[in-house]
Design an enzyme around this catalytic site. Structure first.
Site, PDB file in Angstrom:
ATOM      1  N   GLY A  10       0.839  -1.209   0.000  1.00 47.73           N
ATOM      2  CA  GLY A  10       0.000   0.000   0.000  1.00 47.73           C
ATOM      3  C   GLY A  10       0.863   1.244   0.000  1.00 47.73           C
ATOM      4  O   GLY A  10       1.927   1.262   0.609  1.00 47.73           O
ATOM      5  N   ARG A  72       0.767  -4.854  -5.186  1.00 49.81           N
ATOM      6  CA  ARG A  72       0.855  -5.943  -4.208  1.00 49.81           C
ATOM      7  C   ARG A  72       1.274  -7.251  -4.906  1.00 49.81           C
ATOM      8  O   ARG A  72       0.870  -8.329  -4.499  1.00 49.81           O
ATOM      9  CB  ARG A  72      -0.483  -6.106  -3.483  1.00 49.81           C
ATOM     10  CG  ARG A  72      -0.837  -4.928  -2.580  1.00 49.81           C
ATOM     11  CD  ARG A  72      -1.870  -5.276  -1.558  1.00 49.81           C
ATOM     12  NE  ARG A  72      -2.296  -4.131  -0.765  1.00 49.81           N
ATOM     13  CZ  ARG A  72      -1.701  -3.720   0.347  1.00 49.81           C
ATOM     14  NH1 ARG A  72      -0.639  -4.354   0.804  1.00 49.81           N
ATOM     15  NH2 ARG A  72      -2.167  -2.678   1.008  1.00 49.81           N
ATOM     16  N   ASP A 103       5.401  -5.664   5.692  1.00 47.49           N
ATOM     17  CA  ASP A 103       5.812  -7.055   5.922  1.00 47.49           C
ATOM     18  C   ASP A 103       5.750  -7.900   4.655  1.00 47.49           C
ATOM     19  O   ASP A 103       6.569  -8.794   4.468  1.00 47.49           O
ATOM     20  CB  ASP A 103       4.964  -7.685   7.035  1.00 47.49           C
ATOM     21  CG  ASP A 103       3.510  -7.736   6.669  1.00 47.49           C
ATOM     22  OD1 ASP A 103       2.956  -6.692   6.295  1.00 47.49           O
ATOM     23  OD2 ASP A 103       2.925  -8.831   6.733  1.00 47.49           O
ATOM     24  N   THR A 126       4.746   1.505   6.556  1.00 46.26           N
ATOM     25  CA  THR A 126       3.323   1.154   6.662  1.00 46.26           C
ATOM     26  C   THR A 126       2.627   2.143   7.588  1.00 46.26           C
ATOM     27  O   THR A 126       3.163   2.491   8.651  1.00 46.26           O
ATOM     28  CB  THR A 126       3.047  -0.277   7.190  1.00 46.26           C
ATOM     29  OG1 THR A 126       1.674  -0.342   7.593  1.00 46.26           O
ATOM     30  CG2 THR A 126       3.897  -0.686   8.365  1.00 46.26           C
ATOM     31  N   ASP A 128       0.173   1.378   9.201  1.00 45.22           N
ATOM     32  CA  ASP A 128      -0.340   0.570  10.315  1.00 45.22           C
ATOM     33  C   ASP A 128       0.625   0.476  11.494  1.00 45.22           C
ATOM     34  O   ASP A 128       0.223   0.114  12.593  1.00 45.22           O
ATOM     35  CB  ASP A 128      -0.654  -0.860   9.842  1.00 45.22           C
ATOM     36  CG  ASP A 128      -1.852  -0.917   8.905  1.00 45.22           C
ATOM     37  OD1 ASP A 128      -2.439   0.139   8.631  1.00 45.22           O
ATOM     38  OD2 ASP A 128      -2.204  -2.034   8.466  1.00 45.22           O
ATOM     39  N   ASP A 130       2.810  -1.739  12.162  1.00 47.33           N
ATOM     40  CA  ASP A 130       2.777  -3.078  12.767  1.00 47.33           C
ATOM     41  C   ASP A 130       4.024  -3.913  12.480  1.00 47.33           C
ATOM     42  O   ASP A 130       4.037  -5.113  12.731  1.00 47.33           O
ATOM     43  CB  ASP A 130       1.518  -3.832  12.299  1.00 47.33           C
ATOM     44  CG  ASP A 130       1.428  -3.954  10.780  1.00 47.33           C
ATOM     45  OD1 ASP A 130       2.377  -3.516  10.095  1.00 47.33           O
ATOM     46  OD2 ASP A 130       0.409  -4.468  10.287  1.00 47.33           O
ATOM     47  N   ARG A 172      -4.915  -3.334  10.055  1.00 45.21           N
ATOM     48  CA  ARG A 172      -5.350  -4.702   9.730  1.00 45.21           C
ATOM     49  C   ARG A 172      -5.128  -5.670  10.892  1.00 45.21           C
ATOM     50  O   ARG A 172      -6.082  -6.278  11.381  1.00 45.21           O
ATOM     51  CB  ARG A 172      -4.577  -5.186   8.500  1.00 45.21           C
ATOM     52  CG  ARG A 172      -4.899  -6.578   8.063  1.00 45.21           C
ATOM     53  CD  ARG A 172      -4.071  -6.967   6.865  1.00 45.21           C
ATOM     54  NE  ARG A 172      -4.530  -6.317   5.658  1.00 45.21           N
ATOM     55  CZ  ARG A 172      -5.604  -6.692   4.963  1.00 45.21           C
ATOM     56  NH1 ARG A 172      -6.323  -7.701   5.363  1.00 45.21           N
ATOM     57  NH2 ARG A 172      -5.956  -6.052   3.872  1.00 45.21           N
TER      58      ARG A 172
HETATM   59  O1  F6P Z   1      -1.311  -2.087   5.150  1.00 48.40           O
HETATM   60  C1  F6P Z   1      -1.809  -0.813   5.063  1.00 48.40           C
HETATM   61  C2  F6P Z   1      -3.266  -0.836   4.705  1.00 48.40           C
HETATM   62  O2  F6P Z   1      -3.630   0.501   4.499  1.00 48.40           O
HETATM   63  C3  F6P Z   1      -4.167  -1.519   5.724  1.00 48.40           C
HETATM   64  O3  F6P Z   1      -4.442  -0.737   6.842  1.00 48.40           O
HETATM   65  C4  F6P Z   1      -5.363  -1.834   4.886  1.00 48.40           C
HETATM   66  O4  F6P Z   1      -6.137  -2.895   5.411  1.00 48.40           O
HETATM   67  C5  F6P Z   1      -4.744  -2.227   3.587  1.00 48.40           C
HETATM   68  O5  F6P Z   1      -3.517  -1.547   3.506  1.00 48.40           O
HETATM   69  C6  F6P Z   1      -5.578  -1.893   2.368  1.00 48.40           C
HETATM   70  O6  F6P Z   1      -4.964  -2.443   1.268  1.00 48.40           O
HETATM   71  P1  F6P Z   1      -5.333  -2.129  -0.249  1.00 48.40           P
HETATM   72  O7  F6P Z   1      -4.624  -0.861  -0.607  1.00 48.40           O
HETATM   73  O8  F6P Z   1      -4.788  -3.278  -0.998  1.00 48.40           O
HETATM   74  O9  F6P Z   1      -6.828  -1.997  -0.331  1.00 48.40           O
END
Ligand code: F6P
Length: 347
Positions: A10, A72, A103, A126, A128, A130, A172
């Site tokens: 992301g 991704r 990660d 990130t 997040d 995490d 997440r």
């Molecule tokens: O990992 C960061 C994040 O923003 C999470 O908080 C969220 O669940 C996910 O990415 C969303 O991913 P995508 O951009 O693939 O919808």
């Protein structure tokens, strides 16, 4: 030396600050040639690259997103993916790669290093927050600032209408964004993935506030939080059960679900707001620009020193090298003492 950079997973505020720092340090101090790999690991599989010179990184420090693009893509999920990555690495004349990601991206970097000997250094990214191996990731501070601002705004409208406002934030596996923005914004209840709370307990807190003359509440919920009832029943709310290349479902919707439950139990007027991608977009805070800059310079130094298989991490106020293995070993979750701190302000 030809050093490549890629951004994966992301997007995140501060990515461009890292890219700029690597390029400035790499050209200024080491005289490197720098290659941008577009769209994460997909760019390495497709040899989709661009030169990164001083002009390419001029003016990008305050800009959100990533000038390299991101995806991704998981090479391990593609037939012959890791072998193609190694072959292209050699054919592109790359001597070292700096992978900036969370990660998933860093997990791929670790595998390529462990299994194929690819010269790779990681930078932790990130919103997040995490990732293990670092106290903070860049992007997190920006996301918390955006979510805090949203909670402040929701407070005034909640107070005016005597409503319950549920705000869903990202996170997440770990509830860092909900915890920190909830604390900073004075949320009345915070729900995290790490410490499930029952719907009935949330409603009791809302009612105890009302009983002491506060007929409005702001509830901050992490997208990864599970819904739980006193009966022991549980529910994970997802936006789509479809999984991405790293096996993650798309989260979203827990705020709406919780809002409906609060209305059902309390009979109060409830509204919900999902912040979603707003938390990831736009200009990084000064903190994230500086952290990204420090990570970028450190990553360049690590490449110069041949510290392959390592990641730049923040420990206290020091930027240090940590093994990629440490970064991707476990999630960095909200600890018990922070949860207890948050609970002081519930209700
Ligand atoms: O990992 C960061 C994040 O923003 C999470 O908080 C969220 O669940 C996910 O990415 C969303 O991913 P995508 O951009 O693939 O919808």
């Amino acid at each position: 030396m030809n050093v490549a950079i890629l951004t994966g997973g992301g997007d995140c505020p501060g990515l461009n600050a890292v890219i700029r720092a690597i390029v400035r340090k790499g050209i200024g101090d080491y005289g490197w040639e720098l290659t941008g790999i577009r769209m994460g690991w997909r760019g390495l599989l497709e040899k989709d690259t661009c030169p990164l010179d001083l002009e390419a990184v001029s003016g990008i420090l305050p800009v959100g997103g990533t000038i390299l693009g991101t995806s991704r893509t998981n090479p391990s999920k593609i037939e012959g993916g890791p072998e193609t990555a190694v072959k292209n690495f050699a054919e592109l004349g790359i001597d070292g790669l700096i992978a900036i990601g969370g990660d998933d991206t860093l997990g791929v970097a670790k595998r390529l290093y462990d299994e194929q000997g690819v010269h790779v250094v990681g930078v932790p990214k990130t919103i997040d927050n995490d990732l293990s191996g670092t106290d903070y990731t860049f992007g997190f501070d920006t996301a918390v600032s955006i979510a805090t601002d949203a909670i402040d705004r929701l407070h005034t409208t909640a107070a005016s209408h005597h409503r319950v406002m549920v705000v869903e934030v990202m996170g997440r596996h770990a509830g860092w964004i909900a915890l920190m923005s909830g604390l900073a914004g004075g949320a009345d209840v915070i729900l995290l993935p790490e410490f499930p709370m029952t719907v009935e307990d949330v409603c009791d807190l809302i009612e105890s506030r009302a009983a002491r003359g506060k007929p409005f509440s702001v509830v901050c919920v992490s997208e990864g939080a599970k819904i739980l009832w006193r009966s022991g029943e549980q529910k994970e709310v997802v936006a789509s059960a479809e999984v991405d290349a790293f096996g993650h479902v798309r989260l979203g919707g827990v705020g709406s679900f919780l809002a409906r439950e609060i209305k059902r139990v309390t009979g109060r007027e409830v509204r919900e707001t999902t912040l979603g991608y707003i938390q990831r977009g736009g200009t990084p805070t000064a903190h994230d620009r500086i952290l990204g800059t420090r990570f970028g310079v450190k990553a360049a130094e690590m490449v110069a020193a041949g510290e392959w298989g390592m990641m730049a991490g923040l420990k206290g106020d020091e930027i240090v090298s940590v093994p990629l293995a440490e970064a991707v070993s476990t999630w960095k979750l909200v600890p018990q003492d922070m949860w207890e701190l948050a609970q002081v302000f519930f209700g």
